[in-house]
Scaffold this motif. Structure first.
Motif, mmCIF file in Angstrom:
data_model
loop_
_atom_site.group_PDB
_atom_site.id
_atom_site.type_symbol
_atom_site.label_atom_id
_atom_site.label_comp_id
_atom_site.label_asym_id
_atom_site.label_seq_id
_atom_site.Cartn_x
_atom_site.Cartn_y
_atom_site.Cartn_z
ATOM 1 N N VAL A 167 27.747 -10.125 84.345
ATOM 2 C CA VAL A 167 28.947 -10.650 85.010
ATOM 3 C C VAL A 167 30.147 -9.762 84.711
ATOM 4 O O VAL A 167 30.957 -9.447 85.608
ATOM 5 N N ILE A 178 21.028 -15.122 87.581
ATOM 6 C CA ILE A 178 22.097 -14.140 87.806
ATOM 7 C C ILE A 178 21.514 -12.813 88.287
ATOM 8 O O ILE A 178 22.029 -12.177 89.229
ATOM 9 N N ARG A 179 20.420 -12.373 87.674
ATOM 10 C CA ARG A 179 19.821 -11.100 88.065
ATOM 11 C C ARG A 179 19.287 -11.151 89.500
ATOM 12 O O ARG A 179 19.452 -10.194 90.274
ATOM 13 N N ALA A 231 23.131 -12.214 81.044
ATOM 14 C CA ALA A 231 23.815 -12.662 82.259
ATOM 15 C C ALA A 231 25.315 -12.435 82.154
ATOM 16 O O ALA A 231 25.962 -11.983 83.110
ATOM 17 N N TRP A 279 31.762 -18.383 83.381
ATOM 18 C CA TRP A 279 30.327 -18.557 83.575
ATOM 19 C C TRP A 279 29.666 -19.107 82.309
ATOM 20 O O TRP A 279 28.659 -19.822 82.404
ATOM 21 N N THR A 321 26.938 -7.312 96.514
ATOM 22 C CA THR A 321 26.687 -6.591 95.266
ATOM 23 C C THR A 321 25.950 -5.267 95.460
ATOM 24 O O THR A 321 25.759 -4.535 94.497
#
Length: 513
Positions: free
Chosen positions: A235, A292-293, A231, A265, A303
């Motif tokens: 990020v 997160i994914r 994650a 994070w 994104t």
């Protein structure tokens, strides 16, 4: 009496190996023996019984060797000449197989790897015959080593270890110089075109070394099992990609920002899980990585979703780009333009980032926060009783490890030029964690060895890509048998007395000793 013991051990080993082979046959019958392929009119089943036979034979032979020469009830489980020779014989067999595969593929157009895939029984029988001969030779060498190692005793191993101790001071320097010289060595041997593949592989290995060192802070030093480290990797990559896309910032400007955002994070993850430990902490971190994914996958407007982000800018050398223009790197330094220049530059960038990661980690280990991490790893209750703030200790470990993961993610984005959520799946976290565990928790050089073996070594067996996970599982079993705590299981104390000091009896009586 010894003959009876050897005969009974041989029967027991044979029985145990036969049971292991039968279990392997039952498991591999469907998993390896049958494969669906796309054909005209639908799917077709491709039967690969040769691969199943080879798998069963390998498991039987490996289990037999383990029972005969490693798991011996009458001898202590120590690393002797026998086990070392056994490992060297297995490594030699893999190297010989690789060389034979490459030589025959280049000269005669034949390949044992392709023979296995096409069920060419002639080649398969030849390979099995070679394996039997190698096993016989290894058994003979092991017996010879046993006779010669008996009179030496444990003093021989101790003397060898003492003789190699001075090399430990010069080994990091030698490895560092070798790493700096790798691009020039490859170009000298293979040329600019031939060295491109190996330089890309070296960059990939260094990236995973950096990720392993970052996760080693969380898992190896602080003892916090993290299954969602990917994650922070994501990020860092998306931070650089989005900042460059919306604000036009370059790599060197976004690199510290990516690390800071990943550290934030890390603290966000660390705060809710302060009271968790062990398996519960692992499950929460795994869920965090998946969250997160999924966010990156579904937040399409921001994104790019599954389409990812392309056109990520490349890094520059003080504003000098590696292109064909008059103001490019080659033109300014009077060199003939070659695309290998940018690859070499990327190699040195990730090498410098990895060395900085190692330097900062080693310095932090000697600071109070580093000693607090190790105290937390050993016993959290005792750590709290000593007055250490475990909340700040956990948050600092998560934030520091996440920061280095963000740096690596930012480099991954600029190297690839394109990122998508498919690059940050759970398997990446599993690979990074396996590198840390196999190398040895808390060991820096162990992470390097494990990353070179797992990332670099598997690339040489790309022709057998379906068996890479089988080899990976075999390596895990071997490491857990011989070195349960990793390749480098011993660590130097972070702090210790440089010389012995005597304490008088009076001070001991007063409670000061």
């Amino acid at each position: 009496m010894s003959d009876l013991v050897s005969e009974s051990r041989l029967k027991a080993s044979f029985k145990d190996s036969g049971i292991a082979a039968l279990i392997t046959l039952a498991l591999s019958f469907m998993l390896i023996g049958m494969r669906t392929e796309i054909s005209i009119g639908g799917l077709a089943v491709d039967y690969r019984w040769a691969a199943v036979a080879i798998t069963v034979v390998v498991v039987f032979a490996g289990r037999m060797l383990l029972n005969m020469y490693v798991w011996r009830p009458e001898t202590p489980r120590t690393v002797t000449f026998r086990t070392v020779l056994l490992g060297l014989s297995i490594l030699a067999a893999l190297v010989i197989f690789y060389l034979v595969d490459r030589f025959l593929g280049a000269v005669a157009g034949l390949s044992p790897a392709r023979a296995i895939e096409s069920n060419d029984w002639l080649w398969i029988l030849l390979l099995l015959a070679l394996a039997v001969v190698a096993a016989i030779v290894a058994t003979a060498l092991l017996g010879l080593a046993e006779k010669r190692a008996a009179p030496t005793g444990p003093g021989a191993a101790a003397s060898i270890k003492a003789g190699l101790a001075p090399l430990g001071k010069w080994l990091p320097l030698a490895l560092g110089l070798l790493a700096v010289a790798v691009p020039f060595i490859l170009i000298e041997w293979l040329g600019s075109r031939g060295s491109r593949q190996y330089l890309d592989l070296a960059i990939l290995v260094l990236t995973y070394i950096m990720l392993g060192w970052g996760l080693n802070i969380v898992v190896g030093l602080a003892g916090l099992l993290d299954l969602g480290y990917v994650a922070f990797y994501a990020v860092g990559a998306y931070s650089f990609a989005l900042l460059s896309q919306y604000f036009g910032l370059g790599f060197w400007m976004c690199l510290p920002l990516a690390g800071i955002l990943a550290a934030c994070w890390g603290m966000i993850l660390g705060y809710p899980v302060l009271r968790l430990r062990g398996d519960y902490l692992a499950i929460v971190t795994l869920a965090f990585g998946e969250i997160i994914r999924v966010i990156l996958l579904n937040w399409y407007d921001f994104t790019g979703g599954p389409d990812g982000i392309s056109g990520i800018p490349r890094p520059t050398l003080f504003g000098i780009e590696f292109d064909r223009g008059d103001d490019g790197f080659a033109a300014l330094f009077g060199l003939q333009y070659s695309s290998i220049h940018r690859i070499i530059f990327l190699y040195y960038v990730i090498l410098a980032m990895a060395l900085v990661t190692n330097f900062v980690t080693m310095r932090l280990r000697r600071l109070p926060v580093g000693r607090a991490w190790e105290a937390l790893r050993e016993d959290e209750i005792a750590c709290r009783s000593l007055g250490i703030n475990t909340t700040n200790t956990k948050l600092s470990a998560f934030a520091t490890g996440a920061m280095f993961g963000g740096f690596a993610g930012s480099f991954f984005a600029t190297r690839q030029g394109f990122i998508s959520p498919e690059s940050f799946t759970f398997i990446e976290s599993a690979v990074i964690l396996a590198i840390v565990v196999l190398g040895g928790l808390g060991s820096q050089i162990g992470v390097v060895i494990a990353a070179v073996v797992m990332i670099g070594g598997f690339e040489f067996f790309r022709d057998l890509q379906e068996y890479r996970m089988l080899v990976f599982g075999l390596l895990m079993v071997i490491i857990m048998v011989w070195k349960p705590r990793g390749l480098i299981s011993t660590r130097k104390p972070t702090i210790g007395l440089k010389r012995r000091t005597g304490i008088s009896a009076d001070m001991v009586q007063e409670g000061q000793g």
